[in-house]
Design a protein around this motif. Structure first.
Motif, short mmCIF file in Angstrom:
data_model
loop_
_atom_site.label_atom_id
_atom_site.label_comp_id
_atom_site.label_asym_id
_atom_site.label_seq_id
_atom_site.Cartn_x
_atom_site.Cartn_y
_atom_site.Cartn_z
N MET A 45 0.93 -1.36 0.20
CA MET A 45 -0.13 0.19 -0.12
C MET A 45 0.46 1.24 0.07
N THR A 46 0.77 2.34 -1.12
CA THR A 46 1.53 3.22 -1.01
C THR A 46 0.45 4.39 -1.37
N GLY A 47 0.88 6.01 -0.85
CA GLY A 47 0.47 7.12 -1.12
C GLY A 47 -0.07 7.12 0.15
N PRO A 48 -0.56 8.61 0.32
CA PRO A 48 -0.56 9.17 1.30
C PRO A 48 -2.03 8.11 2.62
N GLU A 49 -2.80 8.67 1.49
CA GLU A 49 -3.75 7.45 2.35
C GLU A 49 -4.04 5.96 2.65
N ALA A 50 -3.38 5.30 2.12
CA ALA A 50 -2.83 3.58 1.93
C ALA A 50 -1.91 3.79 3.63
N ASN A 51 -0.75 4.70 3.29
CA ASN A 51 0.13 4.66 4.69
C ASN A 51 -0.60 5.85 5.62
N GLU A 52 -1.99 6.38 5.58
CA GLU A 52 -2.57 6.34 6.90
C GLU A 52 -3.42 5.37 7.51
N VAL A 304 17.32 14.16 1.67
CA VAL A 304 18.01 12.64 1.76
C VAL A 304 17.09 12.03 2.21
N LEU A 305 16.96 11.82 3.59
CA LEU A 305 15.19 11.16 3.91
C LEU A 305 14.31 10.72 2.87
N ARG A 306 13.48 11.57 3.04
CA ARG A 306 12.77 11.70 0.85
C ARG A 306 13.23 9.91 -0.03
N LEU A 307 14.28 10.65 -0.41
CA LEU A 307 15.50 9.77 -1.83
C LEU A 307 15.89 8.29 -1.32
N HIS A 308 16.09 8.89 -0.06
CA HIS A 308 17.30 7.42 0.65
C HIS A 308 16.40 6.91 2.00
N PRO A 309 15.47 6.82 1.92
CA PRO A 309 15.33 6.57 3.14
C PRO A 309 15.60 5.29 3.77
N PRO A 310 16.07 4.72 5.07
CA PRO A 310 17.27 3.85 5.31
C PRO A 310 15.76 2.51 4.71
N LEU A 311 14.66 2.32 5.45
CA LEU A 311 13.95 1.28 5.33
C LEU A 311 13.42 1.70 4.25
N ILE A 312 12.95 1.15 3.72
CA ILE A 312 12.00 1.53 2.24
C ILE A 312 10.71 0.47 2.47
N GLU A 366 5.64 20.80 0.77
CA GLU A 366 5.82 19.84 -0.17
C GLU A 366 5.22 19.29 0.80
N ASP A 367 5.27 18.80 2.08
CA ASP A 367 5.30 17.56 3.17
C ASP A 367 4.13 17.54 3.80
N ALA A 368 3.47 18.55 3.90
CA ALA A 368 2.86 19.13 4.73
C ALA A 368 1.35 18.07 5.18
N ARG A 369 1.32 17.13 3.23
CA ARG A 369 -0.14 16.49 3.47
C ARG A 369 0.25 15.06 4.24
N PRO A 370 -0.41 14.90 6.20
CA PRO A 370 0.11 14.30 6.08
C PRO A 370 -0.34 12.43 5.73
N SER A 372 2.28 11.81 3.77
CA SER A 372 2.82 12.16 3.03
C SER A 372 4.68 11.71 2.65
N TRP A 373 4.97 12.12 3.40
CA TRP A 373 6.73 12.01 3.79
C TRP A 373 6.24 11.22 5.38
N ILE A 374 7.30 9.89 4.55
CA ILE A 374 6.46 9.31 6.44
C ILE A 374 8.41 8.24 6.51
N ALA A 375 9.38 8.92 6.20
CA ALA A 375 11.22 8.23 6.76
C ALA A 375 10.83 8.05 8.27
N PHE A 376 10.00 8.24 8.82
CA PHE A 376 10.06 7.95 9.89
C PHE A 376 8.78 7.56 10.67
N GLY A 377 7.96 7.06 9.61
CA GLY A 377 6.89 6.17 9.73
C GLY A 377 5.70 7.05 10.23
#
Length: 537
Positions: A45-52, A304-312, A366-370, A372-377
């Protein structure tokens, strides 16, 4: 997803490059799609709605523990992911005080001292394997801040060897066969047993000392379960391992990529240097508070965390049927989400492959949408150490970049992510050249003369809202705005004023900005009469 092979399913394609495979799945099937790893059915599951939906699902429905049995041989039976839910929650809460705001304020000095020691013998120029350097540096900083002096100084070399063997035990094969009699797993188990011996010895030594330490190790020694029982040496060992795992190899990879991305882009490097020179000067003290006032460096790290998140990808086991939009994922399957894929959705992050720290500026956000940016979960399972990780990274670069300039030795396109590792880092070796900065004081003075501060406008009224599900009780809000927030010993937050005066708006904004889980929202109200109808949380 088509293309499954007998017995192995999509494992070969996924194992070759999990990121490319998951991107292909999203491009083919959209925000939700199924594939198979051996006999196990996986739903991406990917994308803001699926992530939420993924992050907000209760543990009884999407179980994190069942998905991470790979860590049981490392953390130990009955520890964290292998513990019953009520016990796991208690164990995680035992570690929270060391990650709360007050102790965090002392960590910057420790990290700076470790960086200075690491580069003391560098001289005017030289070459390093950047990933190896960052691994060593972050194990020193994390162990010193979180575990105490014994691990940093008395057990330096042995602890590094033990940790290396434990880290190698996080092998993709362990997801399916964690106890195969392979050499890498035998070394893992031997290292785990030896570390428990060392921990038992340190507990005995500390019991003889009149003064108490204030590190995570001592917190665990003194901790009690709700029934009054103490943690065993076995449990303390596992939780110490978990503490360092969370704060070491993920941070080492991110630190390496931060320097690599800056070295690829001299213009961004100059902007960051200008910010650091203006803020710290040549000899300015690096503190918890001063590191907060480096927004460009923080935006670089976020990119960097957007492009290279350690946990993919992150995984949960479906314990009860899980519903998303018009789909049902049946119990027994696994659901996963991918920060790396979600971070490359062009509708949210335009030109997603471009390295662009300005994405996070006040103008663009650009990361304001809940979610959307989930580098830390995200949600209640968001990494509780994210504030420490950001502090650690910013402190490292506030010293390194002001002391030395860095250049890539090899062609810039040869620096790539290594997808053969469970925690994604640059392919090793990744060689860089360092050159001592000359005229640093002059450059800092010049930059300071050209820097102006803009005052933020004051709005008529505001109200405070807290997402109780996201709040983890770090108490950063109480440190930033003690007149507005109170956090008790178990992490419950109380808002002290329902109609705060305008002179507290700046403090409220600081609490909102620096809340590690973004659980606080400050809402501005143009018309004071609107507050009578608005609900103040």
């Amino acid at each position: 997803m088509p293309g499954a092979l007998p017995l192995v399913g999509h494992m070969l394609a996924f194992g070759k490059n999990p990121f490319e495979y998951m991107m292909k799945l999203r491009n083919s099937l959209g925000e939700i799609g199924e594939f198979r790893m051996f006999h196990q059915k996986m739903v991406l599951m990917t994308g803001p709605e699926a992530n939420e939906a993924f992050f907000r699902a209760p543990d009884a429905q999407l179980d994190q523990s069942q998905a991470y049995k790979i860590m049981t041989p490392i953390f130990g039976k009955g520890v964290v992911f292998d513990a019953p839910p009520h016990k796991k929650d208690q164990q995680l809460k035992m570690l929270m005080p060391v990650l709360r705001d007050k102790p965090m304020r002392g960590y910057a000095e420790v990290i700076v001292r470790e960086v200075e020691q690491m580069i003391a013998g560098w001289g005017d120029a030289g070459e390093i394997d950047l990933l190896a350097f960052m691994k060593a540096l972050t194990i020193y900083t994390s162990s010193h801040c979180l575990l105490g002096d014994e691990f940093r100084y008395e057990l330096n070399e042995e602890f590094a060897k033990i940790y290396h063997d434990l880290e190698k035990g996080v092998n993709p094969l362990a997801f399916v066969f964690p106890y195969l009699p392979l050499p890498v797993f035998r070394r893992r188990d031997k290292a785990r047993a030896r570390l428990q011996e060392l921990v038992t010895g340190i507990i005995a030594k500390r019991a003889q000392k009149p003064e108490k330490s204030e590190d995570a190790f001592q917190l665990l020694i003194d901790a009690r379960y709700d029934d009054g029982s103490r943690l065993s040496a076995h449990e303390i060992t596992g939780m110490l391992i978990g503490t360092i795992f969370a704060g070491h190899h993920t941070t080492a990879g991110t630190a390496s990529w931060t320097l690599l991305e800056l070295a690829r882009r001299p213009e961004v490097m100059r902007s960051v240097l200008n910010e650091l020179d203006a803020h710290f000067g040549a000899d300015g003290e690096v503190t918890f508070q001063s590191l907060r006032e480096t927004p460009l460096l923080e935006n670089v790290i976020k990119e960097v965390l957007r492009l290279h998140p350690p946990l993919i990808f992150l995984i949960r086991k479906v314990m009860r049927d899980f519903h998303f939009k018009g789909y049902t994922v049946r119990a027994g399957k696994y659901v996963c989400t991918s920060p790396r894929v979600s971070h490359r959705i062009a509708d949210i992050f335009p030109d997603p492959e471009k390295f662009d720290p300005e994405r996070y500026s006040d103008a663009r956000q650009e990361d304001a949408r809940p979610f959307s940016w989930i580098a830390f979960g995200g949600g209640k399972h968001k990494c509780s150490g994210n504030a420490f990780a950001m502090l650690q990274l910013k402190a490292i670069f506030s010293i390194l970049l002001r002391r030395y300039t860095f250049e890539l030795i090899d062609d810039k396109d040869t620096y790539q992510d290594d997808f053969t590792q469970m925690v994604v880092q640059p392919v090793s070796p990744c060689r860089v050249r360092y050159i001592k900065r000359l005229g640093m004081k002059k450059a800092a003075a010049e930059t300071a003369r050209n820097t102006a501060q803009a005052e933020a406008p004051v709005r008529p009224r505001f109200q405070i809202k807290i997402d109780r599900e996201l709040c983890q009780g770090h108490a950063t809000c109480m440190s930033e705005a003690p007149e507005l927030f109170h956090v008790d010993d178990v992490g419950n937050v109380t808002v002290l004023q329902e109609s705060p005066p305008l002179n507290l708006l700046a403090q409220a904004r600081q609490a909102e900005k620096y809340c590690p889980t973004q659980a606080i929202k400050i809402e501005l109200i143009e018309n004071p009469e609107e507050s009578k109808n608005g609900r103040i949380s």
